[in-house]
Write a protein that holds these residues in place. Structure first.
Motif, PDB file in Angstrom:
ATOM      1  N   GLU A   1       0.807  -1.218   0.000  1.00  0.00           N
ATOM      2  CA  GLU A   1       0.000   0.000   0.000  1.00  0.00           C
ATOM      3  C   GLU A   1       0.841   1.270   0.000  1.00  0.00           C
ATOM      4  O   GLU A   1       0.421   2.305  -0.512  1.00  0.00           O
ATOM      5  CB  GLU A   1      -0.945  -0.003   1.203  1.00  0.00           C
TER       6      GLU A   1
ATOM      7  N   GLU B   1      -0.325  -5.210  -5.244  1.00  0.00           N
ATOM      8  CA  GLU B   1      -0.832  -4.694  -6.513  1.00  0.00           C
ATOM      9  C   GLU B   1       0.193  -4.962  -7.615  1.00  0.00           C
ATOM     10  O   GLU B   1       1.384  -4.708  -7.441  1.00  0.00           O
ATOM     11  CB  GLU B   1      -1.053  -3.181  -6.422  1.00  0.00           C
TER      12      GLU B   1
ATOM     13  N   ASP C   1      -2.664   5.888  -9.219  1.00  0.00           N
ATOM     14  CA  ASP C   1      -2.377   5.346  -7.888  1.00  0.00           C
ATOM     15  C   ASP C   1      -0.896   5.400  -7.541  1.00  0.00           C
ATOM     16  O   ASP C   1      -0.526   5.649  -6.389  1.00  0.00           O
ATOM     17  CB  ASP C   1      -2.882   3.912  -7.788  1.00  0.00           C
TER      18      ASP C   1
ATOM     19  N   ARG D   1      -0.297   0.888 -12.902  1.00  0.00           N
ATOM     20  CA  ARG D   1      -1.017  -0.036 -12.017  1.00  0.00           C
ATOM     21  C   ARG D   1      -2.004  -0.807 -12.866  1.00  0.00           C
ATOM     22  O   ARG D   1      -2.889  -0.228 -13.495  1.00  0.00           O
ATOM     23  CB  ARG D   1      -1.767   0.732 -10.925  1.00  0.00           C
TER      24      ARG D   1
ATOM     25  N   TRP E   1      -4.248  -8.409  -8.298  1.00  0.00           N
ATOM     26  CA  TRP E   1      -3.465  -8.828  -7.152  1.00  0.00           C
ATOM     27  C   TRP E   1      -2.503  -9.923  -7.595  1.00  0.00           C
ATOM     28  O   TRP E   1      -2.894 -10.866  -8.289  1.00  0.00           O
ATOM     29  CB  TRP E   1      -4.351  -9.374  -6.030  1.00  0.00           C
TER      30      TRP E   1
ATOM     31  N   SER F   1      -7.893  -6.511  -8.444  1.00  0.00           N
ATOM     32  CA  SER F   1      -7.765  -5.888  -7.124  1.00  0.00           C
ATOM     33  C   SER F   1      -9.002  -5.087  -6.760  1.00  0.00           C
ATOM     34  O   SER F   1      -9.287  -4.879  -5.581  1.00  0.00           O
ATOM     35  CB  SER F   1      -6.517  -5.003  -7.082  1.00  0.00           C
TER      36      SER F   1
ATOM     37  N   THR G   1     -11.365  -7.421  -4.836  1.00  0.00           N
ATOM     38  CA  THR G   1     -10.725  -8.133  -3.739  1.00  0.00           C
ATOM     39  C   THR G   1     -11.691  -8.401  -2.594  1.00  0.00           C
ATOM     40  O   THR G   1     -12.532  -7.577  -2.253  1.00  0.00           O
ATOM     41  CB  THR G   1      -9.534  -7.304  -3.221  1.00  0.00           C
TER      42      THR G   1
END
Length: 635
Positions: free
Chosen positions: A435, A446, A476, A482, A486, A501, A504
């Motif tokens: 994160e 990610e 992001d 990105r 996942w 993701s 999720t």
């Protein structure tokens, strides 16, 4: 791969002890790596370049490749022409297997290109196709490429509104359209759809209708395909265009908004596909390459590039399961296919049906089996090896429409581990980010691509200021791509993708990938398909329902519920057990075959169904009714 690495060692003086050292060099020395690809495959450039790669302070977005160079994709296809093996082999529900020689393919492309040139088509003009996966679609595509035109394709099973949403954005001058298409033993007329497209696309200057087998084309304001083929053969002329010249326009699924018109470059696709198909799938001259696809999925574009490697392209038009589930395996025997590919869902369906592959077809020539579209569970890996033997090379790859290739895929150097993807592909700097943006190994994060690739989009068509492009990938982690999956990268370099993701699952603060749930549920034979969601409640907690589509005649009783729960608990963890298991008539899918977790989640959280999802982007829009009714009952 070995031949390339050996050549590279002599060229650079580097010694590559294993695949990981080769990959590491390829992403740390990007300009040198891609220049090596350029040299190794003897890419024909018609003007010199100033630099291999230029970036804005190392940012992925806005990278410029081989500025000054000019190139033509189709030229690299036809330099493979020979009389030793066919260019194309074609079969369909309505058509037994036929071969098309390189001479015949060259002649057809020459005639269609001459017609396009006569209509005034210039480099950069858009050519749209609504054709099924037939040789005519390939011929029209290659003819467009000889002239530097920009190709864009939708499958004829797309709804009219869906096609209009796509083609209106790009204002095509030419449209290739079928009179009808065949699927699952039925014939579907496209006459009304063609008329609607002609009305909705004022930019069109010519429409070509390609007749389907056994159909009579009605008179109308269009050109008949045969008129193009009746022209005299002329020598092929290849228009050299800038390296970053648009080659084709692909589209995002458009499930929650107007599809994004993803535009790739001629040079970027040429380099990426030479690398991916030759090095990562080992396609050799004369070998037969087949990937089951429609013309609306990027795998159609990808498969065509097997011709770059001198391979024979095998094409199939129709349902993969008509008249029986084993149809594609029988095609592999009939055509002597060396490289076969399909979506993971097909293999899972064959496994659940218990097909005895060795008894159904002789697959002695099959060297590689490709899988993409969604994660392939470990059980399917094991089943395929049990069925096809230990010498099979099962290549699970993941990438997408965004780059029209894979970020991660196969390497002949490495072992195949059940449920895992072998490696990050050469030149693809794929990382798993936490994160706070730290790179993770052995943990789920990610998927982020931290260095540019030549086949990343040059832009989205009709995207002022590149706002949609930037917001799709680069917000992001500023400057980095990105991807929205996942992923866990093991210390050995293999990977597991856990699903999108944005879909999720959250269980007590622990993130769970949807693919793990699907993998476990797939081991329960009574469950034909499933969809799992994580729905945030007002108090901040999460509700996790599992929707199951059951095999015919099966009821969701307490015993089956317990066995599903047990499969999830024992194969993964108690966290994977859903809060509720609910039987549903069907699971919603996009036209390209992806489960629609996020739109269904939005509907169940109270969003307007009309805004949460576009029916025209769906393969089975009627499947949404169950979830819309469920949301209404909660209100």
């Amino acid at each position: 791969m070995f031949a390339f690495a050996s050549w590279l060692e002599q060229r650079t003086g580097h010694q590559f002890a294993d695949y990981h050292s080769l990959w590491q060099w390829s992403v740390e020395q990007l300009p040198e790596f891609w220049e090596a690809i350029l040299a190794y495959f003897e890419v024909q450039l018609h003007s010199p370049y100033s630099a291999v790669l230029q970036t804005n302070n190392g940012e992925v977005m806005g990278a410029r490749w081989l500025e000054g160079a000019t190139v033509n994709y189709a030229e690299h296809i036809f330099r493979q022409a020979n009389e030793e093996h066919p260019a194309v082999m074609f079969a369909a529900e309505y058509q037994p297997l036929v071969s098309i020689s390189w001479a015949e393919l060259t002649a057809q492309v020459s005639r269609v290109a001459a017609w396009l040139r006569q209509t005034g088509l210039r480099p950069g003009d858009r050519v749209a196709s609504y054709l099924p996966n037939t040789p005519e679609a390939l011929v029209a595509f290659l003819a467009t490429q000889t002239l530097g035109g920009v190709w864009s394709s939708c499958s004829p099973d797309f709804g009219t509104a869906s096609v209009i949403d796509r083609f209106q954005q790009i204002e095509p001058r030419i449209l290739f359209c079928p009179d009808a298409y065949h699927y699952n033993g039925k014939v579907f007329s496209r006459e009304a759809e063609r008329l609607a497209l002609q009305d909705a696309l004022p930019s069109l200057e010519a429409v070509v209708v390609v007749p389907s087998v056994g159909q009579t084309v009605a008179p109308g304001a269009y050109t008949h395909w045969q008129e193009l083929l009746d022209r005299p053969v002329e020598p092929l002329h290849f228009e050299a265009v800038p390296f970053d010249h648009p080659m084709w326009i692909l589209y995002s699924s458009g499930t929650t908004g107007k599809p994004k018109a993803i535009t790739h470059s001629v040079g970027g696709i040429l380099l990426e596909h030479l690398k991916a198909l030759s090095l990562h799938q080992d396609v050799k001259p004369g070998e037969r390459f087949f990937w089951y696809s429609t013309t609306g999925w990027m795998m159609w574009n990808y498969a065509n590039s097997a011709l770059l490697c001198g391979g024979t392209l095998v094409i199939y038009d129709g349902s993969a399961t008509y008249p029986k589930m084993e149809r594609l395996w029988q095609l592999a025997e009939e055509a002597g296919i060396h490289h076969m590919g399909s979506g993971a869902a097909y293999y899972i369906a064959c496994m659940k049906a218990g097909l005895p592959l060795r008894q159904l077809a002789s697959l002695s020539k099959l060297r590689t089996l490709g899988s993409t579209g969604s994660p392939l569970p470990p059980e399917a890996f094991r089943w395929l090896y049990e069925q096809l033997g230990p010498d099979l090379w099962l290549i699970s790859l993941s990438g997408g429409t965004d780059v029209c290739s894979g970020f991660v895929g196969g390497s002949p150097y490495l072992p195949v581990r059940a449920g895992e993807i072998q490696c990050r592909m050469l030149g693809c700097k794929v990382e798993a980010f936490g994160e706070s943006g730290e790179s993770l190994i052995g943990e789920v994060g990610e998927m982020v691509i931290t260095a540019p690739m030549p086949s990343m989009p040059v832009y989205f068509w009709n995207d002022p200021g590149q706002q949609r492009y930037r917001s799709s990938y680069f917000e992001d982690f500023p400057g980095l791509w990105r991807h929205g999956d996942w992923v866990r990268i093991s210390p050995e370099g293999s990977l597991v993708i856990y699903g999108r993701s944005d879909a999720t699952l959250n269980r007590g603060g622990v993130r769970i990938g949807t693919s793990e749930v699907y993998s476990a549920v797939d081991t329960v034979p009574e469950v034909f398909d499933s969809l799992v969601l994580s729905i945030e409640k007002e108090d901040g907690s999460y509700f996790m329902p599992l929707f199951v589509k059951l095999a015919p005649g099966v009821e969701l009783d307490e015993g089956l519920v317990r066995r599903i729960q047990q499969a999830l608990r024992t194969q993964y963890s108690p966290r994977h057990v859903p809060d509720q298991i609910i039987a549903t008539p069907d699971i919603p899918y996009t036209i390209s075959g992806k489960k629609m977790e996020t739109p269904v989640k939005k509907i169940l959280m109270g969003a307007d169904p009309a805004k949460a999802v576009s029916h025209d982007a769906m393969r089975n829009p009627e499947s949404l009714a169950f979830f819309v009714n469920m949301a209404a009952r909660k209100e």
